[in-house]
Design a protein around this motif. Structure first.
Motif, PDB file in Angstrom:
ATOM      1  N   SER A 184      46.661  55.140   9.747  1.00 21.10           N
ATOM      2  CA  SER A 184      46.175  56.404   9.174  1.00 21.10           C
ATOM      3  C   SER A 184      47.299  57.159   8.474  1.00 21.10           C
ATOM      4  O   SER A 184      47.100  57.712   7.385  1.00 21.10           O
ATOM      5  CB  SER A 184      45.560  57.280  10.270  1.00 21.10           C
ATOM      6  N   ILE A 185      48.469  57.166   9.085  1.00 23.97           N
ATOM      7  CA  ILE A 185      49.606  57.867   8.471  1.00 23.97           C
ATOM      8  C   ILE A 185      49.958  57.240   7.129  1.00 23.97           C
ATOM      9  O   ILE A 185      50.158  57.937   6.124  1.00 23.97           O
ATOM     10  CB  ILE A 185      50.827  57.830   9.409  1.00 23.97           C
ATOM     11  N   ARG A 186      50.014  55.916   7.097  1.00 22.44           N
ATOM     12  CA  ARG A 186      50.373  55.253   5.843  1.00 22.44           C
ATOM     13  C   ARG A 186      49.297  55.478   4.786  1.00 22.44           C
ATOM     14  O   ARG A 186      49.598  55.638   3.598  1.00 22.44           O
ATOM     15  CB  ARG A 186      50.607  53.767   6.089  1.00 22.44           C
ATOM     16  N   SER A 187      48.038  55.505   5.200  1.00 19.80           N
ATOM     17  CA  SER A 187      46.969  55.795   4.260  1.00 19.80           C
ATOM     18  C   SER A 187      47.066  57.220   3.729  1.00 19.80           C
ATOM     19  O   SER A 187      46.865  57.474   2.533  1.00 19.80           O
ATOM     20  CB  SER A 187      45.612  55.574   4.941  1.00 19.80           C
ATOM     21  N   ILE A 188      47.390  58.168   4.626  1.00 22.29           N
ATOM     22  CA  ILE A 188      47.532  59.569   4.207  1.00 22.29           C
ATOM     23  C   ILE A 188      48.676  59.715   3.215  1.00 22.29           C
ATOM     24  O   ILE A 188      48.565  60.419   2.200  1.00 22.29           O
ATOM     25  CB  ILE A 188      47.758  60.460   5.443  1.00 22.29           C
ATOM     26  N   MET A 189      49.797  59.045   3.472  1.00 24.31           N
ATOM     27  CA  MET A 189      50.932  59.139   2.552  1.00 24.31           C
ATOM     28  C   MET A 189      50.608  58.518   1.207  1.00 24.31           C
ATOM     29  O   MET A 189      51.084  58.977   0.162  1.00 24.31           O
ATOM     30  CB  MET A 189      52.166  58.491   3.187  1.00 24.31           C
ATOM     31  N   GLU A 199      41.839  63.809   4.185  1.00 17.53           N
ATOM     32  CA  GLU A 199      40.777  64.405   4.987  1.00 17.53           C
ATOM     33  C   GLU A 199      41.380  65.057   6.230  1.00 17.53           C
ATOM     34  O   GLU A 199      42.215  64.468   6.919  1.00 17.53           O
ATOM     35  CB  GLU A 199      39.768  63.333   5.416  1.00 17.53           C
ATOM     36  N   ALA A 200      40.941  66.277   6.497  1.00 18.75           N
ATOM     37  CA  ALA A 200      41.491  67.006   7.641  1.00 18.75           C
ATOM     38  C   ALA A 200      41.238  66.274   8.955  1.00 18.75           C
ATOM     39  O   ALA A 200      42.094  66.281   9.855  1.00 18.75           O
ATOM     40  CB  ALA A 200      40.895  68.414   7.697  1.00 18.75           C
ATOM     41  N   ASP A 201      40.072  65.612   9.076  1.00 14.93           N
ATOM     42  CA  ASP A 201      39.764  64.889  10.319  1.00 14.93           C
ATOM     43  C   ASP A 201      40.745  63.747  10.550  1.00 14.93           C
ATOM     44  O   ASP A 201      41.146  63.479  11.692  1.00 14.93           O
ATOM     45  CB  ASP A 201      38.330  64.350  10.274  1.00 14.93           C
ATOM     46  N   ASP A 202      41.147  63.073   9.471  1.00 15.82           N
ATOM     47  CA  ASP A 202      42.096  61.959   9.604  1.00 15.82           C
ATOM     48  C   ASP A 202      43.453  62.481  10.075  1.00 15.82           C
ATOM     49  O   ASP A 202      44.111  61.865  10.928  1.00 15.82           O
ATOM     50  CB  ASP A 202      42.252  61.232   8.267  1.00 15.82           C
ATOM     51  N   VAL A 203      43.868  63.587   9.512  1.00 14.42           N
ATOM     52  CA  VAL A 203      45.157  64.158   9.894  1.00 14.42           C
ATOM     53  C   VAL A 203      45.130  64.618  11.358  1.00 14.42           C
ATOM     54  O   VAL A 203      46.052  64.336  12.129  1.00 14.42           O
ATOM     55  CB  VAL A 203      45.502  65.350   8.972  1.00 14.42           C
ATOM     56  N   MET A 204      44.056  65.286  11.743  1.00 15.23           N
ATOM     57  CA  MET A 204      43.971  65.788  13.115  1.00 15.23           C
ATOM     58  C   MET A 204      43.898  64.643  14.119  1.00 15.23           C
ATOM     59  O   MET A 204      44.402  64.764  15.240  1.00 15.23           O
ATOM     60  CB  MET A 204      42.740  66.692  13.268  1.00 15.23           C
ATOM     61  N   LEU A 259      46.980  72.810   6.632  1.00 14.58           N
ATOM     62  CA  LEU A 259      45.970  72.486   7.635  1.00 14.58           C
ATOM     63  C   LEU A 259      45.928  73.510   8.753  1.00 14.58           C
ATOM     64  O   LEU A 259      44.900  74.111   9.023  1.00 14.58           O
ATOM     65  CB  LEU A 259      46.238  71.093   8.201  1.00 14.58           C
ATOM     66  N   PHE A 260      47.069  73.745   9.422  1.00 17.80           N
ATOM     67  CA  PHE A 260      47.059  74.629  10.573  1.00 17.80           C
ATOM     68  C   PHE A 260      46.874  76.083  10.172  1.00 17.80           C
ATOM     69  O   PHE A 260      46.318  76.866  10.916  1.00 17.80           O
ATOM     70  CB  PHE A 260      48.340  74.466  11.392  1.00 17.80           C
ATOM     71  N   ASP A 261      47.366  76.457   8.993  1.00 19.16           N
ATOM     72  CA  ASP A 261      47.112  77.819   8.532  1.00 19.16           C
ATOM     73  C   ASP A 261      45.628  78.053   8.339  1.00 19.16           C
ATOM     74  O   ASP A 261      45.094  79.107   8.649  1.00 19.16           O
ATOM     75  CB  ASP A 261      47.866  78.060   7.217  1.00 19.16           C
ATOM     76  N   HIS A 262      44.919  77.019   7.844  1.00 20.82           N
ATOM     77  CA  HIS A 262      43.464  77.126   7.655  1.00 20.82           C
ATOM     78  C   HIS A 262      42.753  77.185   9.000  1.00 20.82           C
ATOM     79  O   HIS A 262      41.820  77.963   9.196  1.00 20.82           O
ATOM     80  CB  HIS A 262      42.971  75.917   6.848  1.00 20.82           C
ATOM     81  N   ILE A 263      43.209  76.395   9.957  1.00 23.20           N
ATOM     82  CA  ILE A 263      42.580  76.378  11.280  1.00 23.20           C
ATOM     83  C   ILE A 263      42.815  77.701  11.996  1.00 23.20           C
ATOM     84  O   ILE A 263      41.916  78.291  12.589  1.00 23.20           O
ATOM     85  CB  ILE A 263      43.121  75.200  12.115  1.00 23.20           C
ATOM     86  N   ASP A 264      44.071  78.194  11.922  1.00 21.92           N
ATOM     87  CA  ASP A 264      44.383  79.442  12.604  1.00 21.92           C
ATOM     88  C   ASP A 264      43.589  80.614  12.045  1.00 21.92           C
ATOM     89  O   ASP A 264      43.279  81.560  12.753  1.00 21.92           O
ATOM     90  CB  ASP A 264      45.887  79.742  12.484  1.00 21.92           C
ATOM     91  N   SER A 265      43.252  80.543  10.739  1.00 16.51           N
ATOM     92  CA  SER A 265      42.500  81.646  10.140  1.00 16.51           C
ATOM     93  C   SER A 265      41.082  81.716  10.650  1.00 16.51           C
ATOM     94  O   SER A 265      40.385  82.700  10.445  1.00 16.51           O
ATOM     95  CB  SER A 265      42.490  81.482   8.609  1.00 16.51           C
ATOM     96  N   LYS A 266      40.610  80.673  11.330  1.00 16.91           N
ATOM     97  CA  LYS A 266      39.256  80.657  11.859  1.00 16.91           C
ATOM     98  C   LYS A 266      39.168  81.184  13.286  1.00 16.91           C
ATOM     99  O   LYS A 266      38.122  81.116  13.903  1.00 16.91           O
ATOM    100  CB  LYS A 266      38.704  79.215  11.829  1.00 16.91           C
ATOM    101  N   GLN A 267      40.292  81.667  13.825  1.00 18.05           N
ATOM    102  CA  GLN A 267      40.268  82.171  15.194  1.00 18.05           C
ATOM    103  C   GLN A 267      39.317  83.356  15.287  1.00 18.05           C
ATOM    104  O   GLN A 267      39.161  84.142  14.358  1.00 18.05           O
ATOM    105  CB  GLN A 267      41.674  82.608  15.628  1.00 18.05           C
ATOM    106  N   SER A 268      38.692  83.516  16.423  1.00 13.16           N
ATOM    107  CA  SER A 268      37.715  84.593  16.603  1.00 13.16           C
ATOM    108  C   SER A 268      38.405  85.939  16.643  1.00 13.16           C
ATOM    109  O   SER A 268      39.602  86.048  16.878  1.00 13.16           O
ATOM    110  CB  SER A 268      36.954  84.383  17.918  1.00 13.16           C
ATOM    111  N   ASP A 269      37.612  86.987  16.418  1.00 12.96           N
ATOM    112  CA  ASP A 269      38.149  88.338  16.454  1.00 12.96           C
ATOM    113  C   ASP A 269      38.687  88.688  17.838  1.00 12.96           C
ATOM    114  O   ASP A 269      39.518  89.582  17.982  1.00 12.96           O
ATOM    115  CB  ASP A 269      37.058  89.345  16.063  1.00 12.96           C
ATOM    116  N   ALA A 270      38.193  87.998  18.855  1.00 15.29           N
ATOM    117  CA  ALA A 270      38.645  88.293  20.215  1.00 15.29           C
ATOM    118  C   ALA A 270      40.120  87.986  20.399  1.00 15.29           C
ATOM    119  O   ALA A 270      40.785  88.569  21.244  1.00 15.29           O
ATOM    120  CB  ALA A 270      37.832  87.497  21.232  1.00 15.29           C
TER     121      ALA A 270
END
Length: 558
Positions: A184-189, A199-204, A259-270
């Motif tokens: 997967s890493i070699r494919s991503i590169m 794809e975000a799923d492949d990276v995760m 990737l992680f900046d996008h994920i972190d932005s989805k954190q709930s208001d709580a």
């Protein structure tokens, strides 16, 4: 006179996946050799190989190695009482065991290394091969031990045969999950080379395999950067490993920035951040190199507009990379433009008092007349750092910081940054306790620029001491201080919620007093403007009879 003793050089750190085992000296006595081997084996056997979070790569192979170390430890403890009678052939076998266990400990340490997990994953085949050699060495060493030692007791005989059999039969190879993650890493590169986002799923999936969460990516990047530096220092900048290291670093930078900046932005208001306090103002990432995540000492900007530390981006380019590590865009030119604003801001955070004094003085000069530099300083996140410097005990640093904030408050982004950082209360405090009179006057001027925004004017009025402080300064301050306080109060009174607060603070009485005491007339003009346009209704309620002859309403410019 004796010759001076040459300085002792610092020992070099072992590079990951290097196995510099030390062979015990030829004349070593059996007792210390066996004691050292027992201690070494016990260390290996104590590793938590069954914990996937500790050994995310080569899980089965590391479990086999640790389990074998446990069996070997039990065998060594059985024969420890016979150490004094060990023959030369037994010492040779124990020496081979000692070397093999040293290498096994190095390999297990590297497999569990925080920050080096991605590097371990892409080298899983090499590590598995080295582990097989270690286990083979253990098996061979056990086979050459004299039967008089192995068979010293029933227990030692059984344990010796069990260690040998297990070592010969052990099959160490990358797990199926490891092989899939490497593919997967070699494919991503490869997708990066084609300019396509993976794809975000492949990276995760890859990151979950090696147990790397968003807060661990910085450690992985720092590890890879250290490996790159070691190879550059050794003159190996053209090796295939350098290319691989750069590609892996680009992969991790993408994960952290995109990737992680996008994920972190989805954190709930709580889980949203609470209102800012002093430590939370600072966004150190604004001063960190996106490649190394360390504070930049020589920030430079590339053709895409991104800023990096000169040493890091230079290594990146020398390795043959011609794309921006953050955006992935092709660099149109290799020119590196110094980012003076970011360099100065970095001095706010890491410099000595003298360096901060010089840095704040430079920021004050550059932002005084240049709209361009004001924008650069705002973009470099200078406002929160300057707010932190308001508490500095050095009067010059504090004065320069306030003057710089005054200049930046003339920029819309600077005003926004100051309010969002929770800096209004600090500015009001400086009006009261600033180290210099000029510092206090500049702080009042900051309030004037903030009050040009109705929402900010209302926010300033919420601080109980804000309006009373301005009224006191109008009454007792020097001429310039009075002028600045008056125009600031004028701005605050555009918010109806501040009218009653001004009257309660005695503003009407103080302003009325100025009408009869001002000899030059300019303060009286400002007073008429305030009373006529902002406090007219309240003046009527107070039934004050104000008559001013020969003046027209004006607002001082500060």
């Amino acid at each position: 006179m004796p010759a001076p003793t040459p300085p002792r050089s610092q020992p070099k750190r072992r590079r990951p996946l290097a196995l510099p085992a030390v062979c015990p000296c030829e004349g070593i006595a059996p007792e210390p050799l066996l004691a050292s081997l027992v201690s070494l084996t016990a260390d290996v056997a104590s590793r938590r190989a069954g914990d996937a979070s500790a050994f995310p790569v080569l899980r089965r192979g590391t479990r086999q190695a640790v389990r074998l170390a446990g069996l070997l430890l039990a065998f060594l403890e059985e024969i420890q009482d016979a150490a004094a009678t060990l023959s030369h052939s037994a010492v040779v076998g124990l020496t081979e065991l000692h070397v093999a266990m040293q290498k096994m400990r190095f390999l297990l340490t590297d497999c569990a290394r925080r920050g080096g997990r991605l590097w371990v994953l892409v080298n899983a085949e090499l590590i598995a091969s080295e582990l097989r050699l270690c286990l083979g060495s253990v098996a061979a060493a056990m086979d050459v031990l004299p039967t008089s030692i192995v068979g010293a007791s029933v227990e030692s005989g059984e344990l010796g045969r069990l260690v040998s059999d297990q070592a010969w039969r052990a099959v160490v190879r990358p797990d199926a999950g490891d092989k899939l993650a490497v593919r997967s890493i070699r494919s991503i590169m490869d997708t990066f080379k084609m300019g396509v986002a993976p794809e975000a799923d492949d990276v995760m999936r890859v990151l979950r395999r090696i147990r790397v969460e968003s807060w661990f990516v910085a450690e992985e990047i720092a590890f890879l950067d250290g490996e790159l530096s070691a190879r550059f220092d050794a003159g190996d900048e053209n090796s295939s490993e350098v290319v691989l290291l750069n590609n892996l670093m680009a992969f991790l930078v993408y994960c952290r920035v995109v990737l992680f900046d996008h994920i972190d932005s989805k954190q709930s208001d709580a889980t949203a951040a609470r209102p800012a306090t002093c430590p939370e103002w600072i966004r150190p990432e604004a001063l960190q190199c996106p490649i190394t995540l360390e504070l930049m000492t020589d920030p430079v900007t590339v053709s895409t507009g991104q800023t990096y530390d000169r040493a890091s981006i230079t290594r990146w380019m020398k390795a043959g990379c011609r794309t921006c590590p953050v955006t992935g865009e092709k660099l149109r030119t290799a020119d590196l433009v110094p980012n003076a604003a970011l360099y100065i801001v970095a001095q706010f955070s890491t410099g000595s008092t003298e360096e901060r004094r010089k840095a704040t003085s430079e920021a004050r000069k550059l932002s005084k007349h240049s709209v361009f530099y004001r924008a650069l300083f705002v973009e470099a996140n200078a406002v929160p750092w300057l707010l932190c410097l308001l508490s500095c005990m050095d009067a010059s640093v504090q004065d320069n910081a306030v003057a710089s904030l005054l200049n930046l408050s003339k920029h819309p982004g600077g005003r926004t940054a100051l309010v969002e950082a929770g800096g209004i209360g600090l500015v009001v405090d400086i009006v009261n306790v600033g180290a210099k009179a000029e510092t206090q006057q500049n702080a009042v001027a900051i309030l004037f620029y903030l009050s040009s925004n109705a929402e900010y004017a209302e926010e300033i009025g919420r601080f109980p001491e804000a309006i009373p402080t301005l009224v006191r300064l109008i009454k007792e301050g020097a001429h310039r201080g009075r002028k600045n306080a008056m125009v600031s109060l004028y701005g605050l009174l555009q918010s109806p919620s501040n009218h009653a607060k001004a009257v309660a603070a005695g503003a009407v009485v103080v302003l009325a007093g100025l009408l009869s005491s001002d000899r030059d007339g300019d303060l009286a003009c400002d007073t008429v403007s305030l009373l006529a346009t902002r406090l007219a209704q309240l003046v009527e309620r107070k039934a004050l009879n104000l008559v001013v002859v020969g003046s027209s309403p004006t607002v001082g410019a500060g």
